[in-house]
Design an enzyme around this catalytic site. Structure first.
Site, PDB file in Angstrom:
ATOM      1  CE  LYS A 199      -4.180  -2.024   1.954  1.00 30.07           C
ATOM      2  NZ  LYS A 199      -5.253  -1.910   2.957  1.00 30.07           N
TER       3      LYS A 199
ATOM      4  CG  ASP B 241      -8.242   0.277   3.191  1.00 32.11           C
ATOM      5  OD1 ASP B 241      -9.025  -0.514   2.620  1.00 32.11           O
ATOM      6  OD2 ASP B 241      -7.011   0.086   3.246  1.00 32.11           O
TER       7      ASP B 241
HETATM    8  P1  NAP Z   1       0.737  -3.531   9.137  1.00 32.26           P
HETATM    9  O1  NAP Z   1       1.036  -2.233   8.468  1.00 32.26           O
HETATM   10  O2  NAP Z   1       1.678  -4.679   8.975  1.00 32.26           O
HETATM   11  O3  NAP Z   1       0.584  -3.209  10.732  1.00 32.26           O
HETATM   12  C1  NAP Z   1       0.424  -4.243  11.652  1.00 32.26           C
HETATM   13  C2  NAP Z   1       0.077  -3.654  13.020  1.00 32.26           C
HETATM   14  O4  NAP Z   1      -0.139  -4.759  13.938  1.00 32.26           O
HETATM   15  C3  NAP Z   1       1.166  -2.796  13.629  1.00 32.26           C
HETATM   16  O5  NAP Z   1       0.600  -1.799  14.433  1.00 32.26           O
HETATM   17  C4  NAP Z   1       1.927  -3.818  14.491  1.00 32.26           C
HETATM   18  O6  NAP Z   1       2.637  -3.254  15.546  1.00 32.26           O
HETATM   19  C5  NAP Z   1       0.767  -4.627  15.032  1.00 32.26           C
HETATM   20  N1  NAP Z   1       1.199  -5.953  15.459  1.00 32.26           N
HETATM   21  C6  NAP Z   1       1.513  -7.012  14.669  1.00 32.26           C
HETATM   22  N2  NAP Z   1       1.857  -8.070  15.435  1.00 32.26           N
HETATM   23  C7  NAP Z   1       1.767  -7.666  16.730  1.00 32.26           C
HETATM   24  C8  NAP Z   1       2.003  -8.299  17.991  1.00 32.26           C
HETATM   25  N3  NAP Z   1       2.420  -9.582  18.068  1.00 32.26           N
HETATM   26  N4  NAP Z   1       1.786  -7.587  19.121  1.00 32.26           N
HETATM   27  C9  NAP Z   1       1.391  -6.295  19.058  1.00 32.26           C
HETATM   28  N5  NAP Z   1       1.150  -5.640  17.899  1.00 32.26           N
HETATM   29  C10 NAP Z   1       1.343  -6.313  16.750  1.00 32.26           C
HETATM   30  O7  NAP Z   1      -0.679  -4.089   8.708  1.00 32.26           O
HETATM   31  P2  NAP Z   1      -1.976  -3.243   8.283  1.00 32.26           P
HETATM   32  O8  NAP Z   1      -2.021  -3.107   6.815  1.00 32.26           O
HETATM   33  O9  NAP Z   1      -2.018  -2.009   9.124  1.00 32.26           O
HETATM   34  O10 NAP Z   1      -3.170  -4.252   8.700  1.00 32.26           O
HETATM   35  C11 NAP Z   1      -3.490  -4.498  10.064  1.00 32.26           C
HETATM   36  C12 NAP Z   1      -4.660  -5.473  10.130  1.00 32.26           C
HETATM   37  O11 NAP Z   1      -5.836  -4.874   9.577  1.00 32.26           O
HETATM   38  C13 NAP Z   1      -4.423  -6.747   9.317  1.00 32.26           C
HETATM   39  O12 NAP Z   1      -4.930  -7.840  10.053  1.00 32.26           O
HETATM   40  C14 NAP Z   1      -5.230  -6.518   8.068  1.00 32.26           C
HETATM   41  O13 NAP Z   1      -5.662  -7.735   7.489  1.00 32.26           O
HETATM   42  C15 NAP Z   1      -6.402  -5.720   8.604  1.00 32.26           C
HETATM   43  N6  NAP Z   1      -7.063  -4.897   7.580  1.00 32.26           N
HETATM   44  C16 NAP Z   1      -8.373  -5.123   7.332  1.00 32.26           C
HETATM   45  C17 NAP Z   1      -9.052  -4.359   6.391  1.00 32.26           C
HETATM   46  C18 NAP Z   1     -10.500  -4.601   6.131  1.00 32.26           C
HETATM   47  O14 NAP Z   1     -11.022  -4.136   5.105  1.00 32.26           O
HETATM   48  N7  NAP Z   1     -11.197  -5.290   7.009  1.00 32.26           N
HETATM   49  C19 NAP Z   1      -8.361  -3.342   5.693  1.00 32.26           C
HETATM   50  C20 NAP Z   1      -7.018  -3.122   5.983  1.00 32.26           C
HETATM   51  C21 NAP Z   1      -6.368  -3.915   6.930  1.00 32.26           C
HETATM   52  P3  NAP Z   1       4.169  -2.772  15.337  1.00 32.26           P
HETATM   53  O15 NAP Z   1       4.116  -1.415  14.693  1.00 32.26           O
HETATM   54  O16 NAP Z   1       4.723  -2.739  16.714  1.00 32.26           O
HETATM   55  O17 NAP Z   1       4.833  -3.802  14.455  1.00 32.26           O
END
Ligand code: NAP
Length: 284
Positions: A73, A110
Protein backbone atom coordinates in the site's frame (compact mmCIF):
# COMPACT_ATOMS: atom_id res chain seq x y z
CA UNK A 1 -19.27 -16.63 -12.38
CA UNK A 2 -18.91 -15.27 -15.90
CA UNK A 3 -19.08 -17.77 -18.72
CA UNK A 4 -17.26 -15.89 -21.50
CA UNK A 5 -14.31 -13.56 -21.93
CA UNK A 6 -14.37 -11.32 -25.01
CA UNK A 7 -11.85 -9.10 -26.76
CA UNK A 8 -13.33 -6.15 -24.88
CA UNK A 9 -13.30 -7.64 -21.39
CA UNK A 10 -12.20 -5.05 -18.82
CA UNK A 11 -9.48 -6.51 -16.61
CA UNK A 12 -8.98 -5.38 -13.02
CA UNK A 13 -7.69 -7.09 -9.92
CA UNK A 14 -5.93 -7.05 -6.60
CA UNK A 15 -2.18 -7.19 -6.10
CA UNK A 16 -0.58 -8.48 -2.91
CA UNK A 17 1.90 -10.94 -1.42
CA UNK A 18 0.31 -13.27 -0.55
CA UNK A 19 -3.05 -12.60 -2.20
CA UNK A 20 -4.55 -16.05 -2.78
CA UNK A 21 -6.75 -15.73 0.32
CA UNK A 22 -8.25 -12.39 -0.81
CA UNK A 23 -12.04 -12.14 -0.85
CA UNK A 24 -11.94 -9.22 -3.31
CA UNK A 25 -12.20 -11.35 -6.50
CA UNK A 26 -15.29 -13.06 -5.06
CA UNK A 27 -16.97 -9.71 -4.25
CA UNK A 28 -16.14 -7.95 -7.52
CA UNK A 29 -16.94 -10.90 -9.81
CA UNK A 30 -20.33 -11.34 -8.11
CA UNK A 31 -21.13 -7.68 -8.83
CA UNK A 32 -19.80 -7.95 -12.40
CA UNK A 33 -22.00 -10.97 -13.09
CA UNK A 34 -25.14 -9.35 -11.63
CA UNK A 35 -24.50 -6.03 -13.41
CA UNK A 36 -23.81 -7.95 -16.68
CA UNK A 37 -20.54 -6.09 -17.20
CA UNK A 38 -17.97 -7.52 -19.63
CA UNK A 39 -15.24 -7.49 -17.02
CA UNK A 40 -13.15 -9.75 -14.84
CA UNK A 41 -11.37 -9.22 -11.51
CA UNK A 42 -8.39 -11.43 -10.69
CA UNK A 43 -5.73 -11.76 -8.01
CA UNK A 44 -2.12 -10.94 -8.95
CA UNK A 45 0.43 -12.48 -6.60
CA UNK A 46 3.61 -10.44 -7.07
CA UNK A 47 6.90 -10.99 -5.25
CA UNK A 48 7.79 -7.84 -3.27
CA UNK A 49 10.94 -7.15 -5.31
CA UNK A 50 8.89 -7.02 -8.52
CA UNK A 51 6.03 -4.75 -7.46
CA UNK A 52 7.43 -1.57 -9.03
CA UNK A 53 8.19 -3.35 -12.34
CA UNK A 54 4.77 -5.00 -12.34
CA UNK A 55 2.95 -1.68 -11.93
CA UNK A 56 5.23 0.14 -14.40
CA UNK A 57 4.39 -2.50 -17.01
CA UNK A 58 0.68 -1.75 -16.66
CA UNK A 59 1.06 1.95 -17.50
CA UNK A 60 -1.12 2.66 -20.53
CA UNK A 61 -4.16 0.87 -19.24
CA UNK A 62 -3.93 -2.78 -20.34
CA UNK A 63 -5.43 -3.37 -16.92
CA UNK A 64 -8.07 -0.83 -15.86
CA UNK A 65 -6.98 -0.74 -12.24
CA UNK A 66 -5.86 -2.59 -9.16
CA UNK A 67 -6.74 -2.84 -5.55
CA UNK A 68 -3.60 -3.07 -3.47
CA UNK A 69 -3.12 -5.07 -0.30
CA UNK A 70 -0.34 -6.04 2.11
CA UNK A 71 2.58 -5.27 1.74
CA UNK A 72 2.27 -2.84 -1.18
CA UNK A 73 0.00 0.00 0.00
CA UNK A 74 2.83 2.45 0.69
CA UNK A 75 4.69 1.56 -2.51
CA UNK A 76 1.44 2.00 -4.46
CA UNK A 77 1.10 5.57 -3.22
CA UNK A 78 4.70 6.30 -4.19
CA UNK A 79 4.36 4.95 -7.73
CA UNK A 80 1.32 7.08 -8.66
CA UNK A 81 1.37 10.34 -10.61
CA UNK A 82 -1.73 11.75 -8.85
CA UNK A 83 -2.97 11.05 -5.33
CA UNK A 84 -6.35 11.86 -3.81
CA UNK A 85 -6.20 13.90 -0.58
CA UNK A 86 -7.46 10.92 1.41
CA UNK A 87 -4.72 8.65 0.03
CA UNK A 88 -2.19 11.36 0.84
CA UNK A 89 -3.59 11.68 4.39
CA UNK A 90 -3.54 7.92 4.91
CA UNK A 91 -0.01 7.73 3.52
CA UNK A 92 -1.04 4.64 1.58
CA UNK A 93 -3.09 3.62 -1.46
CA UNK A 94 -5.40 0.63 -1.84
CA UNK A 95 -6.52 1.55 -5.35
CA UNK A 96 -4.59 2.37 -8.53
CA UNK A 97 -6.29 3.44 -11.76
CA UNK A 98 -4.32 3.21 -15.02
CA UNK A 99 -4.97 5.72 -17.81
CA UNK A 100 -4.30 5.41 -21.55
CA UNK A 101 -1.84 8.33 -21.41
CA UNK A 102 0.35 6.22 -19.14
CA UNK A 103 -0.45 8.02 -15.90
CA UNK A 104 -1.58 6.37 -12.66
CA UNK A 105 -4.05 7.71 -10.07
CA UNK A 106 -3.88 6.53 -6.44
CA UNK A 107 -6.79 6.53 -4.02
CA UNK A 108 -7.53 5.01 -0.64
CA UNK A 109 -11.03 3.66 0.01
CA UNK A 110 -10.19 1.90 3.32
CA UNK A 111 -11.30 4.88 5.44
CA UNK A 112 -14.58 5.13 3.52
CA UNK A 113 -15.03 1.39 4.08
CA UNK A 114 -14.41 1.78 7.80
CA UNK A 115 -16.97 4.59 8.15
CA UNK A 116 -19.46 2.63 6.01
CA UNK A 117 -19.03 -0.36 8.34
CA UNK A 118 -19.83 1.81 11.38
CA UNK A 119 -22.84 3.33 9.58
CA UNK A 120 -24.13 -0.16 8.71
CA UNK A 121 -23.53 -1.99 11.99
CA UNK A 122 -23.51 0.77 14.63
CA UNK A 123 -26.55 2.92 13.88
CA UNK A 124 -26.26 6.42 15.28
CA UNK A 125 -22.45 6.37 15.53
CA UNK A 126 -21.03 9.87 15.10
CA UNK A 127 -17.25 10.11 14.80
CA UNK A 128 -17.42 13.71 16.00
CA UNK A 129 -19.08 12.77 19.32
CA UNK A 130 -15.95 11.89 21.30
CA UNK A 131 -12.44 10.43 21.36
CA UNK A 132 -11.70 7.20 19.49
CA UNK A 133 -9.02 4.68 20.50
CA UNK A 134 -7.11 2.77 17.82
CA UNK A 135 -4.80 -0.17 18.54
CA UNK A 136 -2.04 -0.31 15.93
CA UNK A 137 0.04 2.12 13.91
CA UNK A 138 0.46 0.29 10.62
CA UNK A 139 -1.10 1.17 7.30
CA UNK A 140 -4.63 0.27 8.41
CA UNK A 141 -4.41 2.29 11.65
CA UNK A 142 -3.07 5.26 9.74
CA UNK A 143 -5.94 5.16 7.24
CA UNK A 144 -8.46 4.78 10.06
CA UNK A 145 -7.02 7.70 12.05
CA UNK A 146 -7.06 9.94 8.98
CA UNK A 147 -10.67 8.96 8.18
CA UNK A 148 -11.91 9.59 11.74
CA UNK A 149 -10.15 12.98 11.90
CA UNK A 150 -11.62 13.89 8.51
CA UNK A 151 -15.06 12.88 9.84
CA UNK A 152 -14.69 15.42 12.67
CA UNK A 153 -13.27 13.32 15.50
CA UNK A 154 -11.68 15.68 18.02
CA UNK A 155 -9.15 13.19 19.41
CA UNK A 156 -7.77 9.91 18.09
CA UNK A 157 -5.81 7.92 20.68
CA UNK A 158 -3.22 5.47 19.47
CA UNK A 159 -1.67 2.48 21.25
CA UNK A 160 1.01 0.51 19.43
CA UNK A 161 3.63 -2.08 20.35
CA UNK A 162 6.32 -0.01 18.64
CA UNK A 163 5.94 3.47 20.12
CA UNK A 164 8.15 5.16 17.50
CA UNK A 165 5.76 4.12 14.76
CA UNK A 166 2.83 5.70 16.61
CA UNK A 167 4.89 8.85 17.29
CA UNK A 168 5.70 9.16 13.58
CA UNK A 169 2.00 8.93 12.78
CA UNK A 170 1.17 11.61 15.34
CA UNK A 171 3.75 13.95 13.82
CA UNK A 172 2.13 13.50 10.41
CA UNK A 173 -1.53 13.70 11.40
CA UNK A 174 -1.20 16.55 13.90
CA UNK A 175 -2.19 17.48 17.45
CA UNK A 176 -5.59 15.73 17.45
CA UNK A 177 -3.69 12.43 17.49
CA UNK A 178 -2.48 11.36 20.95
CA UNK A 179 -0.08 8.47 21.49
CA UNK A 180 -0.69 6.46 24.66
CA UNK A 181 1.45 3.86 26.32
CA UNK A 182 -0.24 0.51 26.84
CA UNK A 183 -1.94 1.60 30.08
CA UNK A 184 -5.69 1.56 30.25
CA UNK A 185 -6.50 5.21 30.97
CA UNK A 186 -7.07 5.72 27.27
CA UNK A 187 -10.35 3.83 27.31
CA UNK A 188 -12.11 6.45 29.45
CA UNK A 189 -14.83 8.33 27.51
CA UNK A 190 -14.00 6.79 24.16
CA UNK A 191 -16.92 6.27 21.77
CA UNK A 192 -15.14 3.51 19.83
CA UNK A 193 -12.18 1.15 20.17
CA UNK A 194 -10.73 -0.14 16.90
CA UNK A 195 -8.34 -3.06 16.51
CA UNK A 196 -6.13 -2.14 13.55
CA UNK A 197 -3.37 -4.57 14.50
CA UNK A 198 -3.05 -8.03 13.02
CA UNK A 199 -3.50 -9.47 16.54
CA UNK A 200 -6.40 -11.91 16.53
CA UNK A 201 -5.80 -13.00 12.95
CA UNK A 202 -6.34 -16.75 12.67
CA UNK A 203 -8.06 -16.99 16.05
CA UNK A 204 -5.58 -15.59 18.59
CA UNK A 205 -6.36 -13.03 21.26
CA UNK A 206 -6.69 -9.43 20.15
CA UNK A 207 -5.21 -6.39 21.85
CA UNK A 208 -5.62 -6.22 25.62
CA UNK A 209 -8.48 -3.96 26.73
CA UNK A 210 -9.71 -3.38 30.27
CA UNK A 211 -13.34 -3.79 29.25
CA UNK A 212 -14.58 -3.16 32.81
CA UNK A 213 -13.48 0.48 32.41
CA UNK A 214 -15.15 0.95 29.04
CA UNK A 215 -18.44 2.83 28.81
CA UNK A 216 -21.33 0.55 27.83
CA UNK A 217 -22.14 2.75 24.79
CA UNK A 218 -18.66 2.34 23.30
CA UNK A 219 -18.46 0.49 19.98
CA UNK A 220 -15.78 -2.16 19.40
CA UNK A 221 -14.54 -2.59 15.84
CA UNK A 222 -12.08 -5.22 14.60
CA UNK A 223 -10.53 -4.92 11.14
CA UNK A 224 -9.53 -8.61 11.32
CA UNK A 225 -12.22 -10.78 9.68
CA UNK A 226 -10.57 -14.23 9.83
CA UNK A 227 -12.28 -15.34 12.01
CA UNK A 228 -15.23 -12.96 11.71
CA UNK A 229 -15.99 -13.38 15.42
CA UNK A 230 -12.57 -12.41 16.78
CA UNK A 231 -11.57 -12.80 20.43
CA UNK A 232 -11.58 -8.98 20.65
CA UNK A 233 -15.20 -8.72 19.43
CA UNK A 234 -16.32 -11.64 21.61
CA UNK A 235 -14.93 -10.09 24.77
CA UNK A 236 -16.47 -6.71 23.85
CA UNK A 237 -19.84 -8.40 23.40
CA UNK A 238 -19.51 -10.19 26.72
CA UNK A 239 -19.29 -6.71 28.25
CA UNK A 240 -22.47 -5.69 26.45
CA UNK A 241 -20.86 -3.50 23.78
CA UNK A 242 -22.05 -3.14 20.20
CA UNK A 243 -19.55 -4.37 17.61
CA UNK A 244 -18.57 -3.72 13.99
CA UNK A 245 -16.75 -6.42 12.01
CA UNK A 246 -13.92 -6.34 9.48
CA UNK A 247 -15.99 -7.90 6.71
CA UNK A 248 -18.30 -4.87 6.68
CA UNK A 249 -15.20 -2.70 6.21
CA UNK A 250 -13.86 -4.93 3.44
CA UNK A 251 -17.17 -4.67 1.57
CA UNK A 252 -17.30 -0.94 2.35
CA UNK A 253 -13.94 -0.34 0.65
CA UNK A 254 -14.79 -2.63 -2.27
CA UNK A 255 -17.88 -0.60 -3.30
CA UNK A 256 -16.08 2.66 -4.19
CA UNK A 257 -13.28 0.56 -5.72
CA UNK A 258 -15.80 -1.15 -8.01
CA UNK A 259 -17.27 2.22 -9.05
CA UNK A 260 -13.80 3.52 -9.95
CA UNK A 261 -12.71 0.33 -11.75
CA UNK A 262 -15.86 -0.41 -13.76
CA UNK A 263 -17.66 2.99 -13.87
CA UNK A 264 -20.75 1.24 -12.56
CA UNK A 265 -22.67 1.07 -9.28
CA UNK A 266 -22.25 -2.29 -7.48
CA UNK A 267 -25.71 -3.89 -7.77
CA UNK A 268 -27.49 -3.41 -4.44
CA UNK A 269 -29.38 -6.68 -4.85
CA UNK A 270 -26.16 -8.75 -4.79
CA UNK A 271 -25.76 -10.15 -1.28
CA UNK A 272 -21.96 -9.97 -1.22
CA UNK A 273 -21.84 -10.40 2.55
CA UNK A 274 -23.56 -13.79 2.26
CA UNK A 275 -21.22 -14.76 -0.59
CA UNK A 276 -18.14 -13.67 1.41
CA UNK A 277 -19.34 -15.49 4.54
CA UNK A 278 -19.76 -18.68 2.51
CA UNK A 279 -16.20 -18.28 1.16
CA UNK A 280 -14.83 -17.69 4.70
CA UNK A 281 -16.74 -20.74 5.93
CA UNK A 282 -15.40 -22.91 3.08
CA UNK A 283 -11.83 -21.79 3.80
CA UNK A 284 -11.99 -22.50 7.55
P1 NAP B 1 0.74 -3.53 9.14
O1 NAP B 1 1.04 -2.23 8.47
O2 NAP B 1 1.68 -4.68 8.97
O3 NAP B 1 0.58 -3.21 10.73
C1 NAP B 1 0.42 -4.24 11.65
C2 NAP B 1 0.08 -3.65 13.02
O4 NAP B 1 -0.14 -4.76 13.94
C3 NAP B 1 1.17 -2.80 13.63
O5 NAP B 1 0.60 -1.80 14.43
C4 NAP B 1 1.93 -3.82 14.49
O6 NAP B 1 2.64 -3.25 15.55
C5 NAP B 1 0.77 -4.63 15.03
N1 NAP B 1 1.20 -5.95 15.46
C6 NAP B 1 1.51 -7.01 14.67
N2 NAP B 1 1.86 -8.07 15.44
C7 NAP B 1 1.77 -7.67 16.73
C8 NAP B 1 2.00 -8.30 17.99
N3 NAP B 1 2.42 -9.58 18.07
N4 NAP B 1 1.79 -7.59 19.12
C9 NAP B 1 1.39 -6.30 19.06
N5 NAP B 1 1.15 -5.64 17.90
C10 NAP B 1 1.34 -6.31 16.75
O7 NAP B 1 -0.68 -4.09 8.71
P2 NAP B 1 -1.98 -3.24 8.28
O8 NAP B 1 -2.02 -3.11 6.81
O9 NAP B 1 -2.02 -2.01 9.12
O10 NAP B 1 -3.17 -4.25 8.70
C11 NAP B 1 -3.49 -4.50 10.06
C12 NAP B 1 -4.66 -5.47 10.13
O11 NAP B 1 -5.84 -4.87 9.58
C13 NAP B 1 -4.42 -6.75 9.32
O12 NAP B 1 -4.93 -7.84 10.05
C14 NAP B 1 -5.23 -6.52 8.07
O13 NAP B 1 -5.66 -7.73 7.49
C15 NAP B 1 -6.40 -5.72 8.60
N6 NAP B 1 -7.06 -4.90 7.58
C16 NAP B 1 -8.37 -5.12 7.33
C17 NAP B 1 -9.05 -4.36 6.39
C18 NAP B 1 -10.50 -4.60 6.13
O14 NAP B 1 -11.02 -4.14 5.11
N7 NAP B 1 -11.20 -5.29 7.01
C19 NAP B 1 -8.36 -3.34 5.69
C20 NAP B 1 -7.02 -3.12 5.98
C21 NAP B 1 -6.37 -3.91 6.93
P3 NAP B 1 4.17 -2.77 15.34
O15 NAP B 1 4.12 -1.42 14.69
O16 NAP B 1 4.72 -2.74 16.71
O17 NAP B 1 4.83 -3.80 14.46
Amino acid sequence: VRSSITGKTIVAGVVGAPVGHSLSPILHNAWLADAVIDGVYVAFPVAPDWFADFVAGLRGGAVRGLNVTVPFKLAALAVADRRTPRAQAAGAANLLIFHEDGSIDADNTDGEGLLAAFAEQAAGFDAAAGPILIHGAGGAARGAAAAFLEAGCREVRLINRTAERADALARQLGPRLKVLSGDTDGVAEVIAIVNATSLGLGGGAGPVVDWARVDARTIAMDMVYRPLETGFLKSARRHGLRTVDGLAMLIGQAKPSFRALFSHEPPAATDVRRIALAALEAAS
